[in-house]
Scaffold this motif. Sequence first.
Motif, short mmCIF file in Angstrom:
data_model
loop_
_atom_site.label_atom_id
_atom_site.label_comp_id
_atom_site.label_asym_id
_atom_site.label_seq_id
_atom_site.Cartn_x
_atom_site.Cartn_y
_atom_site.Cartn_z
N HIS A 127 0.66 -1.57 0.14
CA HIS A 127 -0.29 0.24 -0.21
C HIS A 127 0.66 1.29 0.22
O HIS A 127 0.38 2.35 -0.19
CB HIS A 127 -0.85 -0.09 1.49
CG HIS A 127 -1.90 -1.17 0.93
ND1 HIS A 127 -2.80 -0.32 0.69
CD2 HIS A 127 -2.27 -1.78 1.34
CE1 HIS A 127 -4.15 -1.23 0.35
NE2 HIS A 127 -3.37 -2.37 0.96
N ARG A 225 -3.73 2.57 1.05
CA ARG A 225 -4.49 2.56 2.68
C ARG A 225 -2.99 3.04 3.37
O ARG A 225 -1.79 2.87 2.16
CB ARG A 225 -4.41 1.83 3.55
CG ARG A 225 -5.88 1.42 3.11
CD ARG A 225 -6.30 -0.19 3.95
NE ARG A 225 -7.54 -1.01 3.53
CZ ARG A 225 -7.56 -1.69 2.71
NH1 ARG A 225 -6.48 -2.53 1.63
NH2 ARG A 225 -8.26 -2.52 2.07
N THR A 227 -0.55 3.27 6.58
CA THR A 227 -0.25 2.68 7.81
C THR A 227 1.38 2.57 8.35
O THR A 227 2.61 2.83 7.35
CB THR A 227 -0.49 1.11 7.55
OG1 THR A 227 0.60 0.38 6.07
CG2 THR A 227 -1.56 0.55 7.18
N SER A 257 -6.55 3.71 7.81
CA SER A 257 -6.05 2.47 8.32
C SER A 257 -7.11 2.25 10.51
O SER A 257 -6.45 3.51 10.81
CB SER A 257 -4.55 1.90 8.83
OG SER A 257 -4.34 0.14 9.60
N VAL A 260 -6.21 -0.98 15.04
CA VAL A 260 -6.85 -2.54 15.54
C VAL A 260 -6.15 -3.04 16.57
O VAL A 260 -6.22 -4.47 16.96
CB VAL A 260 -6.44 -3.78 14.31
CG1 VAL A 260 -6.12 -3.23 12.97
CG2 VAL A 260 -4.04 -3.11 14.88
N LEU A 293 -12.58 -3.83 9.61
CA LEU A 293 -11.61 -3.89 9.53
C LEU A 293 -12.23 -5.08 8.13
O LEU A 293 -12.91 -5.85 8.24
CB LEU A 293 -11.35 -4.96 10.18
CG LEU A 293 -10.11 -3.70 12.05
CD1 LEU A 293 -9.53 -5.24 13.14
CD2 LEU A 293 -9.74 -2.96 11.75
N TRP A 296 -7.56 -7.64 4.37
CA TRP A 296 -6.64 -7.79 4.60
C TRP A 296 -6.04 -6.50 6.17
O TRP A 296 -5.10 -7.19 5.77
CB TRP A 296 -6.47 -5.83 3.05
CG TRP A 296 -4.89 -6.16 3.38
CD1 TRP A 296 -3.34 -6.15 2.53
CD2 TRP A 296 -4.26 -4.98 4.01
NE1 TRP A 296 -2.38 -5.32 2.40
CE2 TRP A 296 -2.50 -5.19 3.21
CE3 TRP A 296 -4.56 -4.12 4.89
CZ2 TRP A 296 -2.08 -3.86 4.04
CZ3 TRP A 296 -3.65 -2.95 5.01
CH2 TRP A 296 -1.97 -2.83 4.93
N GLU A 297 -6.33 -6.32 6.21
CA GLU A 297 -6.28 -5.50 7.69
C GLU A 297 -6.47 -6.36 8.69
O GLU A 297 -5.54 -6.45 9.21
CB GLU A 297 -7.19 -4.42 7.72
CG GLU A 297 -7.51 -3.42 7.25
CD GLU A 297 -8.31 -2.14 7.37
OE1 GLU A 297 -8.57 -1.25 7.05
OE2 GLU A 297 -9.29 -2.82 7.29
N ARG A 300 -3.00 -8.47 7.95
CA ARG A 300 -2.32 -7.47 8.77
C ARG A 300 -1.52 -7.89 10.14
O ARG A 300 -1.08 -7.91 10.87
CB ARG A 300 -2.07 -6.16 8.03
CG ARG A 300 -1.31 -4.78 8.80
CD ARG A 300 -1.43 -3.81 8.23
NE ARG A 300 -2.39 -3.28 8.07
CZ ARG A 300 -2.59 -2.23 9.55
NH1 ARG A 300 -1.70 -2.50 10.63
NH2 ARG A 300 -3.80 -2.30 9.69
#
Length: 541
Positions: A127, A225, A227, A257, A260, A293, A296-297, A300
């Motif tokens: 990204h 995104r 990050t 992002s 998380v 989310l 992909w997130e 990650r």
Amino acid sequence: MGVGAGWYGDPWNESDLRWWDGREWTGHATAGSQAGATRAQAPSADAGIGHLIGRDGRVAVVDVETTGVYNTDRVVEIAIVTLDCDGRVHDEFETLIQPMRDVGPTWLHGIEAAMLRGAPAFVEVAHHVASRLDGAVIVGHNVRFDMRMIGNELSAAGIDIDWGSAIDTLRATGCKLDQACSEHGVVLEAAHRAIADARATARLLFATRDRYLDTCRPAVARPLRVTPLRVCAREGHIEVLPPAPYLAALAGGLHSSPDVAPYVQLLGTAIADLRLTAEERAALRALAQELGLDEWEIARAHREFVNGLIDAAVEDGVVTDDEHGDICRAAALLGVEIDAVMVRIEPFRAVTGDLDLVPGMSVCFTGQGELGGVAIDRKTQEGMAQKHGLVVVKSVTKSGPDLVVAADGDSRSSKARRARELGIAICSFSQFAHALESGGPVSSVRAASAGAAMVCITCGSSWMAPRKVLASVCVDCSRARLLGPRPTETASSMGEAHSVCGPSGLDVLVCGACGTEWEPTRRRGRRPAMCPDCDKNEQTA
């Protein structure tokens, strides 16, 4: 200063912008023309490329080093230099990439497997690459190759890109980069290093600007995104960088992002017993949906969680069998690629020793060898071994060979990976050739193998097994399946439903590898631990 993290005017006037991390000024700054800056003076407007990209446009000059030239090959280094229409550099990005396979022609790009130990996989920087390409006109020397290789990696990371209309300095000069630079007075330092080639291509673009007449269309990449970023340069310097300053202009089209942390906190609690039940997975999915989310997130977050386990394990310089097992089981439960785990922890579990090359010893070669800068083909390598009475084999199995000779001792080729799994000694070709010439032992590395991580498809528990088996079932679930009620056709057989005996009166055994039930042939000795199919596969593996 009560302001959030971001790019602001440099208070010391040493650059255009400097990164404020929310608490203090950092060393990250854009190239500036003030005191102390080393950037060359920008050319005048009529010497720029505004006629190609517009006065407000930008170009992204790209260069990659790869394991080869085919679509199946991977990127091992990438660099992107972002400039405006007057040639001012606004951002430089470079990193080595872990390709999870053999690094390819080291003699050409100078990258050895050992240099990639701390390098991110492409998916970890995808990204950041896409964000730098989006909205920029792409430039490269043989740019079609660069776009094809980067495009393959972006596609694998779930990113779509429309390359627009790119500028190719190869078409303008008609010769290789080093020759083109020489003919146009452009300095090229460290050829076949991605950042050096990208910088030289950028200067070559402006030196040949009169040869490009058509207005160019910028690239478009989605999704985007921003990050935290982990990169690894050739010098081995690893750091976390803030987003590039020009990304602020993309805020309207960017998807920030989500945080998380709540997901990771619940994940840590759920996986503490190295088991993820259906209820725990459902709770994690529900929380991920609540936090917004996407897949992909989530992936990650899983990678970062496993990387955190690895960081803690390697802090003392040793990864024990217990630590290795816990990390591998966690990775298996979370769907994290095991190769991404092993490439980080194998150096802390390897045992180095000397191995005598005696006649009759079996060896297997992988990768292209090199001696004194000269590539040595496979046939020549094998001939050297046979000349000294060694036996050359073509594959790596449980029964051998005694030694795997790789182009580089840290090679990630399939044969080298298999050798590490089986605890077979590995050495580099240069070490092997030196040992043959000197008549002494060869220095080799043998990984301490502790098996493969398994996850029960029924209850979600995990364990370590001698080898990987698909659709595995744990012992407890196998036993429950064996002793539980079975559908029958007659009432008279109902009494046998809980019996551990088959219809022929023989004991019914449960395979410890695949969970299959079978009736063994009556014979003396210990009961077999695996079914005939798994036992056969184990012997031929």
